[in-house]
Design a protein around this motif. Structure first.
Motif, PDB file in Angstrom:
ATOM      1  N   ARG A  29      80.836  60.085  29.898  1.00  0.00           N
ATOM      2  CA  ARG A  29      81.807  61.149  29.623  1.00  0.00           C
ATOM      3  C   ARG A  29      83.198  60.553  29.402  1.00  0.00           C
ATOM      4  NH1 ARG A  29      82.977  67.041  32.082  1.00  0.00           N
ATOM      5  NH2 ARG A  29      85.133  67.216  31.386  1.00  0.00           N
ATOM      6  N   TYR A  37      72.094  69.681  34.346  1.00  0.00           N
ATOM      7  CA  TYR A  37      72.484  69.269  35.697  1.00  0.00           C
ATOM      8  C   TYR A  37      72.970  70.464  36.512  1.00  0.00           C
ATOM      9  CZ  TYR A  37      72.674  64.562  33.592  1.00  0.00           C
ATOM     10  OH  TYR A  37      72.379  63.404  32.942  1.00  0.00           O
ATOM     11  N   HIS A  38      73.727  71.328  35.862  1.00  0.00           N
ATOM     12  CA  HIS A  38      74.271  72.487  36.576  1.00  0.00           C
ATOM     13  C   HIS A  38      73.148  73.435  36.995  1.00  0.00           C
ATOM     14  CE1 HIS A  38      76.660  76.214  37.155  1.00  0.00           C
ATOM     15  NE2 HIS A  38      77.571  75.347  37.575  1.00  0.00           N
ATOM     16  N   GLN A  90      74.668  68.142  30.751  1.00  0.00           N
ATOM     17  CA  GLN A  90      75.499  68.738  31.799  1.00  0.00           C
ATOM     18  C   GLN A  90      75.015  70.146  32.155  1.00  0.00           C
ATOM     19  OE1 GLN A  90      79.667  69.721  30.923  1.00  0.00           O
ATOM     20  NE2 GLN A  90      80.234  68.622  32.789  1.00  0.00           N
ATOM     21  N   ARG A 113      76.431  58.400  33.734  1.00  0.00           N
ATOM     22  CA  ARG A 113      76.803  59.584  32.949  1.00  0.00           C
ATOM     23  C   ARG A 113      78.289  59.930  33.106  1.00  0.00           C
ATOM     24  NH1 ARG A 113      74.675  60.491  28.583  1.00  0.00           N
ATOM     25  NH2 ARG A 113      74.461  62.753  28.534  1.00  0.00           N
ATOM     26  N   ARG A 168      76.969  67.594  26.755  1.00  0.00           N
ATOM     27  CA  ARG A 168      77.026  68.998  27.160  1.00  0.00           C
ATOM     28  C   ARG A 168      75.630  69.556  27.425  1.00  0.00           C
ATOM     29  NH1 ARG A 168      81.873  72.310  24.856  1.00  0.00           N
ATOM     30  NH2 ARG A 168      80.271  73.868  24.508  1.00  0.00           N
ATOM     31  N   LYS A 174      83.203  66.052  36.835  1.00  0.00           N
ATOM     32  CA  LYS A 174      83.019  65.553  35.469  1.00  0.00           C
ATOM     33  C   LYS A 174      81.546  65.519  35.081  1.00  0.00           C
ATOM     34  CE  LYS A 174      87.241  62.817  35.015  1.00  0.00           C
ATOM     35  NZ  LYS A 174      87.765  63.689  33.960  1.00  0.00           N
ATOM     36  N   LEU A 175      80.692  65.243  36.050  1.00  0.00           N
ATOM     37  CA  LEU A 175      79.270  65.110  35.771  1.00  0.00           C
ATOM     38  C   LEU A 175      78.570  66.459  35.633  1.00  0.00           C
ATOM     39  CD1 LEU A 175      76.976  62.998  35.535  1.00  0.00           C
ATOM     40  CD2 LEU A 175      76.659  63.204  37.997  1.00  0.00           C
ATOM     41  N   ILE A 176      78.929  67.421  36.486  1.00  0.00           N
ATOM     42  CA  ILE A 176      78.147  68.651  36.579  1.00  0.00           C
ATOM     43  C   ILE A 176      78.962  69.918  36.316  1.00  0.00           C
ATOM     44  CG2 ILE A 176      76.669  70.038  38.091  1.00  0.00           C
ATOM     45  CD1 ILE A 176      76.009  67.497  39.653  1.00  0.00           C
TER      46      ILE A 176
END
Length: 797
Positions: A437, A480-481, A477, A433, A474, A783-785
């Motif tokens: 991105r 993930y957050h 993401q 992922r 998005r 960048k990931l989360i």
């Protein structure tokens, strides 16, 4: 909806195309309000399903959407007809000459529109070709003069190393200058520049020795070219290299060549009076489209459509279609995409490229650029058999060549240079992922490709795909957050932050889960479960390895072995740390098992309990505190593969992915083989970066055991560990690529492969351990989360 220049427009493009243009440079700005109304004032608010459906329709009926090539069209316009009109010769393809006269850019140039600051050299080439076409037929004097003015104002670009150079520019552009002089054109170029261009051209031609290397740019060879000999490069469709310009140049010299006439007539008719930079290109476009969708991370939305495209490409592969086998980049990309998607393709088809010197001597100027070498390098990473020497040899020379190109700053295309640097750095050591991105951020809607001239192909990349990929990322993401917050709350609720020397592993564990598990929202619980078990395993391993006592470790295992319904009642005599770990384990296993039962109607509590007992037992054995003494390398590998913990990650994630466990799966040879090799990859990579710490602490480690006798050096031991890890990784990739008959379901196979890549990411080649060195992981986690992704700036309302 299609325009006069052959584009098929969506509503946004159509609004731009139909807008009033005082000049071509101002057209887009003037039409923005109209564009915004087409997209309900803001394209960013369009539903994700809108873009998904548009992309699906494109994939179901892939049409070639390619920009006109002013350069190639001008060369076709210069081909003379067989008859005369009023005593004067006339062009064979008058519609191409008409296109040249109707498509000059606002600044007097011809070429890609909209242009790009790095394409001035390309614009010079296109403009001079169009000027020659007008001069050849003594037409468009005002257009011709404006073109000359542009050339004079931008002559600096002809010798600029900072400009992107079309293939063979140093051969073709000077040849066109020479042709212009013979047509009595007064070029606004300094005599010193003309002399240096012609001298450099002649020197390069003589240096090449054989015309074969430069045959693709034969229009620039002039008297150096044996035109009859050139036709040995003819394709089945009658073209030379699928290049309208090269074919037209040959036809000018050999006007009776009917196959060239037929090819050019077909292309001109197909595009209503203009020609593209390459034709046909449907296989190339299909390959690039599949590759782009995979790189953007949205291929899971279009599995059936992409499978149909790959089926067609595989049929072309089996038929040895020229569209694949006459283009080295296409061949390498086809091999890579087909192999990774489960098609049986042989690396022997790449055998002609194993020798670097021979490659650059024999493969032609169009096939020897950095982009082609990058595709060969990527293909060489798809080695799944130990004896695939073809791929190993290609890997060695392409890796060295690309490294040298970066070191020498020989890649003026910044995007291409970034791709090369990215792929050279730990090829498999990236979270998917994060790579997705990066691809989204690198892609531009006005992206172009470079052959003898620059061109755009909206089949490969377009506004719909850009927006869909960005919105898709998005969405994941945000998930993930949210999941990270849940995991951090779980970590605190379990009081694990109260341990004396504990470190919060929830952040790295969450990144691993997001990196290896599918990003669909419905797999949220799979990611959370994976994160919790991953964090717990790391947490307990830290405790036993670094600061827990032997008595505490044994007590934790004892408690877990007598686990029952009153499991929390008998821990009062244990240390605070043991209580925290035991309680966290019990609560987490209970919680995850209950969720699986609710989803699947299957109770896995006992299975999870037994796996954690095995894990804890082997941790003690590894430390020297257990019932089994580890004295041989085989014993160490068996133990350490268990303590890497993949088995319960796999089991838990498997159920949360919505699968019913096939009878006997966990005992099957396929499952055992994939588990063993995926675990071995992670364990050996871990050992190569942690052995010095283990050495000081007296812990077991592959490197330490090999070097203990003094007969094997550290360097040799590290090399052996890396080779074993590479062999195991290749075995897992082989089982994924050749999955027919594999009892392990496809998505579970992909999970095993993702775990191998996770191991490469956690314990990377720069000597880093991402759990111990958070500075090495911060950027990826952001960048990931944590760091929001900006949506593409397609239009501004």
């Amino acid at each position: 909806m299609s325009s006069a220049n052959g584009y098929h427009f969506n509503p946004l493009q159509q609004a731009i195309h139909n807008s009033p243009r005082g000049s071509r440079s101002g057209g887009l700005t003037k039409c923005i309000p109209k564009v915004a109304s087409v997209l309900n004032q803001n394209p960013r608010k369009l539903n994700q399903d809108y873009y998904k459906e548009r992309i699906r329709k494109r994939l179901c009926d892939v049409k070639l959407e390619v920009s006109p090539s002013a350069y190639d069209t001008a060369w076709v316009a210069m081909v003379p007809g067989l008859g005369e009109y009023s005593g004067r010769p006339r062009p064979r393809f008058e519609q191409c000459l008409q296109w040249v006269m109707e498509n000059q850019n606002w600044d007097g140039s011809w070429g890609l529109n909209p242009g790009h600051p790095s394409l001035v050299k390309d614009s010079l080439s296109c403009t001079l070709a169009c000027v020659l076409a007008l001069r050849t037929w003594n037409l468009g004097h005002r257009l011709l003069q404006r073109g000359l003015d542009y050339i004079g104002s931008n002559a600096w670009a002809a010798s600029s190393a900072d400009q992107l150079s079309p293939i063979g520019f140093n051969i073709v552009f000077p040849a066109m200058v020479d042709r212009a002089l013979k047509l009595d054109l007064t070029l606004p170029l300094k005599p010193t520049l003309i002399d240096s261009l012609l001298f450099a051209r002649d020197a390069e031609i003589r240096l090449c020795g054989s015309n074969d290397h430069l045959a693709y740019v034969s229009e620039g060879l002039g008297d150096y070219c044996d035109w009859k000999q050139l036709f040995k490069h003819r394709r089945i469709n009658g073209s030379l290299f699928n290049s309208p310009a090269t074919t037209a140049a040959a036809l000018i010299q050999c006007p009776d060549d009917h196959k060239s006439i037929q090819y050019l007539a077909t292309v001109v008719e197909s595009f209503d009076g203009w020609v593209p930079a390459v034709y046909p290109m449907h296989i190339h476009a299909h390959l690039r489209l599949v590759d782009t969708i995979e790189r953007l991370g949205v291929n899971r939305h279009f599995r059936d459509e992409l499978h149909n495209i790959l089926d067609e490409i595989y049929r072309a592969w089996l038929a040895k279609d020229e569209g694949i086998f006459s283009d080295i980049s296409c061949l390498a990309m086809a091999f890579r995409l087909l192999r990774t998607n489960g098609y049986d393709v042989s690396s022997d088809e790449l055998a002609a490229f194993v020798d670097e010197d021979k490659f650059f001597e024999t493969c032609g100027i169009q096939n020897t650029g950095v982009a082609t070498c990058l595709e060969l390098y990527r293909a060489s990473q798809m080695r799944i058999y130990e004896d695939e020497q073809v791929l190993e040899k290609i890997l060695i020379w392409t890796r060295d060549f690309l490294k040298q190109q970066v070191l020498d700053q020989n890649i003026p295309d910044k995007k291409l240079c970034a791709e090369v640097e990215h792929d050279l750095k730990n090829f498999y050591g990236k979270l998917d992922r994060v790579s997705h991105r990066r691809s989204i951020e690198l892609c531009e809607v006005e992206e172009f490709q470079m052959l003898k001239t620059a061109y755009r192909c909206r089949t490969i990349f377009n506004e719909d795909l850009a927006m869909f990929a960005a919105k898709d990322f998005r969405i994941s993401q945000a998930k993930y957050h949210k999941e990270l917050k849940q995991v951090q709350k779980w970590f605190t609720d379990c009081n694990m932050d109260g341990m004396k020397q504990s470190r919060d592993t929830s952040l790295v564990s969450s990144a691993c889960a997001a990196g290896v598990l599918f990003p669909e929202p419905e797999f949220a619980q799979a990611r959370i479960g994976f994160t919790q078990f991953f964090a717990l395993a790391t947490f307990i391993d830290d405790f036993i390895d670094n600061y827990g006592s032997k008595e505490e470790a044994i007590r934790l295992l004892e408690l877990f072995r007598i686990w029952d319904e009153q499991k929390l009642d008998g821990i009062s005599d244990s240390s605070r740390e043991v209580k925290i770990m035991y309680t966290a384990l019990c609560k987490t296993i209970d919680g995850q098992a209950e969720m699986v039962y609710a989803m699947q109607g299957h109770c896995i509590k006992h299975d999870l309990h037994e796996m954690w007992i095995e894990f804890l037992s082997e941790l003690l054995n590894e430390k020297g505190w257990g019932e089994k003494k580890i004295t041989t390398m085989d014993q160490y590998i068996s133990t350490s593969c268990t303590t890497f913990g993949l088995k319960f990650y796999i089991l838990l994630a498997y159920y949360f992915l919505g699968h019913n466990m096939p009878e006997g799966l966990l005992e099957s040879p396929d499952f055992y083989t994939m588990l063993h090799h995926a675990s071995l990859v992670g364990r050996l990579l871990n050992d190569t970066v942690t052995y010095k710490r283990e050495q000081k602490e007296g812990g077991l480690n592959f490197i330490c055991m090999l070097t203990a006798g003094g007969t094997v050096s550290e360097e040799e031991a590290i090399s052996m560990a890396q080779q074993m890890a590479e062999d195991s990784q290749r075995k897992v990739l082989q089982m994924v690529c050749l999955s027919k008959g594999n009892m392990v379901p496809r998505r579970c196979q992909e999970f095993f492969w993702a775990l191998c890549k996770m191991g490469n990411w956690l314990y990377n080649e720069d000597g880093g351990d991402r759990f111990s060195s958070m500075d090495k992981v911060v950027d990826d986690i952001n960048k990931l989360i944590l760091e929001p992704l900006e949506l593409p700036r397609i239009v501004e309302s």
